[in-house]
Each structure stands twice: as C-alpha cells, then as structure tokens.
Design a protein around this motif. Sequence first.
Motif, PDB file in Angstrom:
ATOM      1  N   SER A 191      41.318  55.722 -25.778  1.00 40.76           N
ATOM      2  CA  SER A 191      41.122  57.046 -25.185  1.00 40.76           C
ATOM      3  C   SER A 191      39.805  57.094 -24.394  1.00 40.76           C
ATOM      4  O   SER A 191      39.751  57.621 -23.279  1.00 40.76           O
ATOM      5  N   VAL A 203      48.976  57.128 -26.986  1.00 40.53           N
ATOM      6  CA  VAL A 203      50.070  56.757 -27.897  1.00 40.53           C
ATOM      7  C   VAL A 203      50.958  55.694 -27.239  1.00 40.53           C
ATOM      8  O   VAL A 203      51.331  54.693 -27.876  1.00 40.53           O
ATOM      9  N   TYR A 251      40.589  63.761 -29.926  1.00 39.72           N
ATOM     10  CA  TYR A 251      39.783  62.587 -29.560  1.00 39.72           C
ATOM     11  C   TYR A 251      38.374  63.090 -29.292  1.00 39.72           C
ATOM     12  O   TYR A 251      38.019  63.464 -28.183  1.00 39.72           O
ATOM     13  N   GLY A 276      43.097  53.504 -31.035  1.00 36.81           N
ATOM     14  CA  GLY A 276      43.488  54.604 -30.158  1.00 36.81           C
ATOM     15  C   GLY A 276      42.282  55.372 -29.645  1.00 36.81           C
ATOM     16  O   GLY A 276      42.229  55.767 -28.474  1.00 36.81           O
ATOM     17  N   PRO A 326      43.986  62.716 -34.014  1.00 33.46           N
ATOM     18  CA  PRO A 326      44.729  61.647 -33.354  1.00 33.46           C
ATOM     19  C   PRO A 326      45.218  60.614 -34.358  1.00 33.46           C
ATOM     20  O   PRO A 326      44.654  60.535 -35.448  1.00 33.46           O
ATOM     21  N   PRO A 327      46.230  59.836 -34.029  1.00 34.88           N
ATOM     22  CA  PRO A 327      46.986  59.872 -32.773  1.00 34.88           C
ATOM     23  C   PRO A 327      47.886  61.101 -32.721  1.00 34.88           C
ATOM     24  O   PRO A 327      48.179  61.715 -33.744  1.00 34.88           O
ATOM     25  N   GLY A 339      46.744  52.552 -33.608  1.00 34.14           N
ATOM     26  CA  GLY A 339      46.919  53.998 -33.537  1.00 34.14           C
ATOM     27  C   GLY A 339      45.685  54.726 -34.030  1.00 34.14           C
ATOM     28  O   GLY A 339      45.385  55.831 -33.600  1.00 34.14           O
ATOM     29  N   CYS A 353      49.243  52.356 -27.356  1.00 36.14           N
ATOM     30  CA  CYS A 353      49.230  51.769 -28.705  1.00 36.14           C
ATOM     31  C   CYS A 353      50.617  51.252 -29.089  1.00 36.14           C
ATOM     32  O   CYS A 353      50.736  50.188 -29.727  1.00 36.14           O
TER      33      CYS A 353
END
Lengths: 318, 346
Positions: free
Chosen positions: A138, A296, A54, A134, A27-28, A130, A299
Amino acid sequence: MIATPPWLHGEIAIGSLAAGKHVLCEPPMATDARACEEMISVAQKNQRILHIGYQQQYDPSNWAAYRNIMKQGLLGDVYTVEATHHTNSSARLESPSSDAKFDPRPWGYSSLEHLLNWRLYQQYSSGPMGDEGGSIVSTINWFLDAVPTSVQAMGGIYSYKDGRDVDDHVYATLDYPNARTAMLSVIQSNGFEGSYIQILGTKGTLILGNGESLLFMEERNGVTSVSTAAVSGSQPVLDASATRRAEGADHSALAQGAAATGGVREAFQNEIAAFCGAIRTGAPLRCSLSDARNVVLTCLAINKALKSQERVRPQEFA
Amino acid sequence: MHKVKSKSIVQNWEPTRRELLARWRSQPMPRSSEWTRVSRSAMACQFEAIFAPECEIAVSVSEEYFRVVDRLESILSIFRPDSEVSVLNCLAAERAVYVGPELLALLELCELLHRETGGAFDVTSGALSKCWGFEARRPSIPSLEALAVARNSSGFHRISFNRQGVVSFLATGLRINFGGIGKGFALDQGAARIRARGIVTALLSAGNSSMLALGDGPDGHGWNVGLRHPIFKNQRIGTVRLHSYALGTSGQEEQSIEIEGLRYGHILDPRSGWPVRSVVSVTVLAHSATEADALATAFFVGGKELAERYCSAHPGIVAIMLLESDLSRPTIIGSSDQVEVNFGNR
C-alpha cells in the motif's frame, strides 16, 4: 470498526454498511476480490463511508516525506524500491489453560488453536502478504502513484514446520509501469533489518522508518533526517545552550513545544480522527477504496505466484 | 440550600447529548499542526530547521541550506587539512595567501568585532587553545614558557589583509579558529537561501547554541526558545520570544579544566591567555546569528562591563548573563522590540 481476522471483513462490513453504519475496517480489505467489489458497491448504494485502515498514510513523518521529498522530485528518477518486514518470531500464540473448554466452532474456527492463530492459516487470512506485506505494498503504491502490473514470488514454510499452512518466508518482485521494480521480503527468521521501505532514485535514496525518514543524496556524504513535530506557541520549541555536539544532540530533554509526532501510534490516532472527520464533513480520506482493493489484488497475485512460480498479473483477479 | 444550588448549576452547565452532538458536528476539521523538522550533522553539531505545516519545499530548501553550510565548513573548518583556513594557518606566516570572498568577508567582520569588543573577541587565539589542549580535547595547564610563546602567536593585530583577499600572518604559529562565529555565519548565509525561496516562517538552529528565527513563530507571538541552565541542566534560566531575530549562547559546559581546586571552562581570554571564570553562560540576542554568536563569546570573555558598554552603544543587542557570583538570577542587559525575555517561565 472492524478488527476481526480478514476472512470476516467482507461479511461484517457489508452487513454494517447495509444497516446504515459508517465502517472503518482493518486491512486487508478482504481475502478475495469479489468481497472487495461488494463492499464498495454496498457503501456507494447506502451512501456510507467505508475506509480501509492503511494507517501509513496517516503517519505525519511518512506524509512529510511524500510531500516534501517524493512529490518534489528530490530523488530524481526512481527505478528501484526495496522493502522488508523482518522478524524473528513464529507469531504463534499459546492458548491459556483457563480457556481449554472454550468451543470456538460456532464462530467458524475448528479449534481454539485456530482461533488464536488465525494468521497462520489460509482459510482465515491471506498470509504474510495480506498482513504486513499488504501494508508495505500500500505504501509503495502510494509513493510510486501506481499499482503493479505483474508480480513474481518465491518462498515457503522454512522455519516453523508447526502445522501452519501460510509461508513464513516470502520474497516478491513487483513490476510497476515505467520500468520501476519493488523487491519485497517478509521473513520470520531474522529481525536484523526490521521493517523499512527504501526508495532508490538517480539523485537520492529515501528510507521510510518509524517516525523519521532518512534522505541520502547521491552527490554528497551524510544523511538528512526528516521528521514532524506538533509545534506549540506556548512551550519552548528548542532550548538554547552551549554548543551540543552532533553525537550528543537531544531535542527532548526540556523543550516540549515541538513534540515529535511520527510513528504508528500517531498514525492510528490521525486515521481515526480523519475517519470521524469524513463522516462529519465529507472530507476525503487518504487511501481510497480503489487503492485498498488494488493491494488485495496484488497480494492475491503474489500468493498465486508463490504456488505457480510464474509471473502473475494482479488484474487477473479483478 | 447550598446543595440545591450546586445541583442546579451542574444541571445548567451539563450539555445535553443533542448539544454535544451539535458541538461536535460544528467543529472545524483540525488544521494540520505537523511542522516539518529537517536536520543534518555539520560543523561537529546538528543543524536543524523547523518549517511550517504548509511549507511543501521544506526538504528541498533545506538541502540548499545544508549545501551552503557544507561549503562554509569546507572553507572554515580547522579539522579539515584541505580547508581554506587550514591552508591559511599553514602558509600565511611564510607568504601571502589569497582567500575567497566568504573568508574575506568573515575576516573583515571579525576585525570589526575585535575592535568594538576591545579585543575580547579574537579568532586568532588558536595557538592559545592548542597550548591549553582544548583543541585536541585533552586540556592541561601549560608551562608559563609555552603560554608566553602561544601569546606571541596570537592577536588580531598580527594579521594583515587587504580588500583583494591577500592575507599574511605577522607571527609564526598564529592559527585562526572561527569556532566562536562560524556556526552563526553559516546560519545567516543559509537563511538567505531559505528566504530567497519565499519562506518567511522557520526556526534554524546550529548545535542549539546558535539560532535564527524567521517570522513570528507558530502563534504570532514570537518563536519561544528556552534558555537551559548551564549547571542544572533539567532547568531553565528563562525563555525568550524571538521575532525575526537571532540568538547565540556561549558556555563552558563542553570542556573544562581544574586549576587549584577551581573549575575553568574552555573559553580563553585572548588578552591574558587564561581561561575565563567569572561568567557561567551568556546568551546574546541580535539581528544576525553571526553577531549573536560572536558577541556571546566576547561577553563571556569581557564580562558584564563589556556587555553593558557594548549594548549601550549598539541598541537592539540584548545580553542575558549568568554570573558565577549568582547562579540563581540571570542579569539582562539591553533591550529590543523584537524580543521578549521571560524569567518567570522556567
């Protein structure tokens, strides 16, 4: 497996999927919404598995907390989530003198310093939101089973005025449906609280940590610890002895039949095993592409809110 | 010749890439082996429960279990001035005191165990423990006069109670302490709540000295529990496998006192008022954690003779004793279909 700076995720993933490869991507998912959509589309068209790593959903202790606490409603009504990723580090890497002659320009980096420190420049990354942010978003989305409807944020480059153009302090507020709010801080000037997510309900508070979750019930004192273990029949699960006082409790000294399983390393291993399992048997993966894309979008919305100082809807970027 | 033969064996055994791939594809998805471990501090130790991977109510049922334990601690603790036992210890020598159903049930059980163990198990030796400084965790040798006074304030025969829960102490200074049975009692009471929620597989522990196994363990061969050596702590004296059975361990690791060059543990013989020395540790396996907990203390005090007498009169009770006279070889007394004791796996 793609473990490059995020600005290359879309290009490499799309090329790999088009070439018939299954893809596990760090990720991202990508640095913009268009790349996310294209990655999903190419994966579907070529009937290949695309998975965004993630790994928090593959940490057994997180999963135990989700399944045993969150889904069972033990926390009551949840209105507030607090999350931090606090470090006291510039995150800057110094280039070794032996690499001084290396020319990274053919690979898209203007200098070796940019190649090494891609996290510090917006053209290669999405900044702290990000990256660490992120992962937190998540996990919050997963536990709340929702995505933010709008975000607000403030922050800036406070500590490290070293030429970077991504913020080293970000404070974001995420509004979720049903009057739920998550407050998130990603800072690089103090590591005291480290990284955790705290979910506050009317009946209890859940703190997700690394390999262990803590549950505080409102009605009484004390804390319940929840973790996971790989229990084996062949090895002793616990060792009996004269009473061990609370402060001296020690599971690990002898008993190997219930080895602790939570934590980042375990999560990575489980995630890769699940990815391979999905290729082999078609078993569903835990974080869907839609989930990864929504992170995404969130973010991107936070990064926009940082600049505009306005409330921003993630769906603007869809 | 030998070389050629070896090579052909290797060739025959080495799977081809195609075979490896086929084997990999045919493997079932690994079943989740993540057991949920839930723990909480209570009764000055860690209460812990381990639940099977498929159990999705591990935490909610544990919260109910811990509520039972907390409630019992609020009744039984001598360290809480407002507990039922503290109130009893404070007032029952002056006037009759009514106690609740849990405390009454425990007193009745303690009376039975006291009788059946010839007085080796006695929850009324609080005055003795206090006199030796073990209660305050500052042990010292008492004067003979102080010991005589403490002995006159001890003994189950100095308690009077009836089925209505009216309790009187027949001696001033008498103090009940359920330290030798309370954790096992809490495990049994909590386990009833766990079973009532339909859970059939779990391992419960209180401070590692009391355990209660529900079901037959992860491999169906019984819950595998190690018996830590009380002196060489990185070694075991053996292992046991429990099938829906309980375990209680008594030892003198926690507190000790040196008398004329010899080290004595904190467990006192209620009949003499002196610390016990001939036994180093006792593990008892029994149907209930309450019984296992109390008998471990009783056999520690009463020694091998009491354990042999009791186990022959009570089939199913197993005692594993490490005696001062032989620290390398535990003595096993009694047997049960629901346990397997192994001294080979250390």
